[in-house]
Design an enzyme around this catalytic site. Structure first.
Site, PDB file in Angstrom:
ATOM      1  N   ARG A  72      30.534  48.954  42.270  1.00 18.83           N
ATOM      2  CA  ARG A  72      31.463  47.645  44.022  1.00 18.83           C
ATOM      3  C   ARG A  72      30.848  48.103  45.096  1.00 18.83           C
ATOM      4  O   ARG A  72      30.268  46.846  45.231  1.00 18.83           O
ATOM      5  CB  ARG A  72      32.507  47.695  43.504  1.00 18.83           C
ATOM      6  N   LYS A  82      41.587  44.359  52.499  1.00 21.86           N
ATOM      7  CA  LYS A  82      42.067  42.886  53.227  1.00 21.86           C
ATOM      8  C   LYS A  82      43.524  42.567  52.242  1.00 21.86           C
ATOM      9  O   LYS A  82      44.006  42.098  52.925  1.00 21.86           O
ATOM     10  CB  LYS A  82      41.572  42.131  52.083  1.00 21.86           C
ATOM     11  N   ARG A 139      43.781  48.386  36.894  1.00 21.10           N
ATOM     12  CA  ARG A 139      43.059  48.213  36.878  1.00 21.10           C
ATOM     13  C   ARG A 139      41.712  49.079  37.000  1.00 21.10           C
ATOM     14  O   ARG A 139      41.762  50.290  36.964  1.00 21.10           O
ATOM     15  CB  ARG A 139      42.633  47.608  38.272  1.00 21.10           C
ATOM     16  N   ARG A 154      31.881  36.274  48.810  1.00 23.09           N
ATOM     17  CA  ARG A 154      30.677  37.782  48.947  1.00 23.09           C
ATOM     18  C   ARG A 154      29.498  37.391  48.972  1.00 23.09           C
ATOM     19  O   ARG A 154      29.137  38.496  48.397  1.00 23.09           O
ATOM     20  CB  ARG A 154      31.592  38.160  47.333  1.00 23.09           C
ATOM     21  N   ARG A 180      44.423  53.987  44.006  1.00 27.89           N
ATOM     22  CA  ARG A 180      44.774  52.913  43.601  1.00 27.89           C
ATOM     23  C   ARG A 180      44.830  52.659  42.214  1.00 27.89           C
ATOM     24  O   ARG A 180      45.502  52.205  41.500  1.00 27.89           O
ATOM     25  CB  ARG A 180      44.402  51.776  44.374  1.00 27.89           C
TER      26      ARG A 180
END
Ligand code: AMP
Length: 191
Positions: free
Chosen positions: A146, A14, A135, A90, A129
């Site tokens: 998640r 996204k 992160r 969300r 990532r």
């Protein structure tokens, strides 16, 4: 106004695609994940509160993110071509709140572009990532949480918009350019 929602599970691309579409259509890009990370970095009360959820791979409470979106829309005003929403809404409650906020501003969502990516590919992308993103939530355990959170609370958002015929499904696997071309075709179909 061309208001788009870039929808899909964590790791579906996204953010990458929003950055490209933003330039092409001169849109404002609003990512609630980015806004929350700015609050964390600034050490605000909201950021400290949000971190408890984010580090566990859970969604931050609706009222927090809806409040952030409302102030962002007011800050940007009406002199814009449109907004690309990334990582918001969300939950169905967030979607209903967004519709209300836009209606109050004589606007609406033009299309929900739903990126589809297989679950193992998502895990692979996010763990990868995590090697460079810094992160705390890009590790396998949190990524899986998640995805569970996405399936339970976020997937129904697509059904919410389907009742208004606003969802376009786009394959989210392939090269960035291929996926972008498919998104452009879906946006063109909106007219
Ligand atoms: P993202 O950058 O979109 O992957 O979001 C990272 C994390 O921020 C999520 O796992 C949630 O904890 C939180 N978050 C971002 N956007 C929202 C939202 N719209 N509603 C609730 N929590 C959110």
């Amino acid at each position: 106004m061309l208001n788009l929602i870039l929808f899909g599970p964590p790791g579906s691309g996204k953010g990458t695609q929003a950055a490209i579409l933003k330039n092409k259509y001169q849109l404002i890009h609003i990512s609630t994940g980015d806004l929350l990370r700015e609050e964390l970095a600034a050490g605000t009360t909201l950021g400290v509160e949000a971190r408890k959820y984010m580090d566990q791979g859970l969604l931050v409470p609706d009222e927090v993110v809806i409040g952030m979106i409302a102030s962002k829309l007011d800050e940007k005003g009406s002199a814009i071509n449109g907004v690309i929403f990334d990582g918001f809404p969300r939950t169905v409650a967030q979607a209903a709140a967004l519709d209300q906020l836009l209606e109050e501003r004589n606007s609406c969502i033009a299309s929900v572009l739903a990126l589809t990516v297989g679950e193992e590919e998502l895990v692979k992308r996010l763990v990868n990532r995590g090697l460079t993103s810094g992160r705390a939530d890009d590790n396998e355990e949190t990524v899986r949480k998640r995805i569970i959170e996405y399936n339970a609370k976020t997937k129904p958002v697509a059904d919410y918009y389907r009742q208004f015929g606003k969802v376009a499904e786009v394959a989210g696997e392939g090269s960035i350019n291929e996926i972008n071309a498919a998104l452009l075709a879906a946006i063109d179909a909106v007219g």
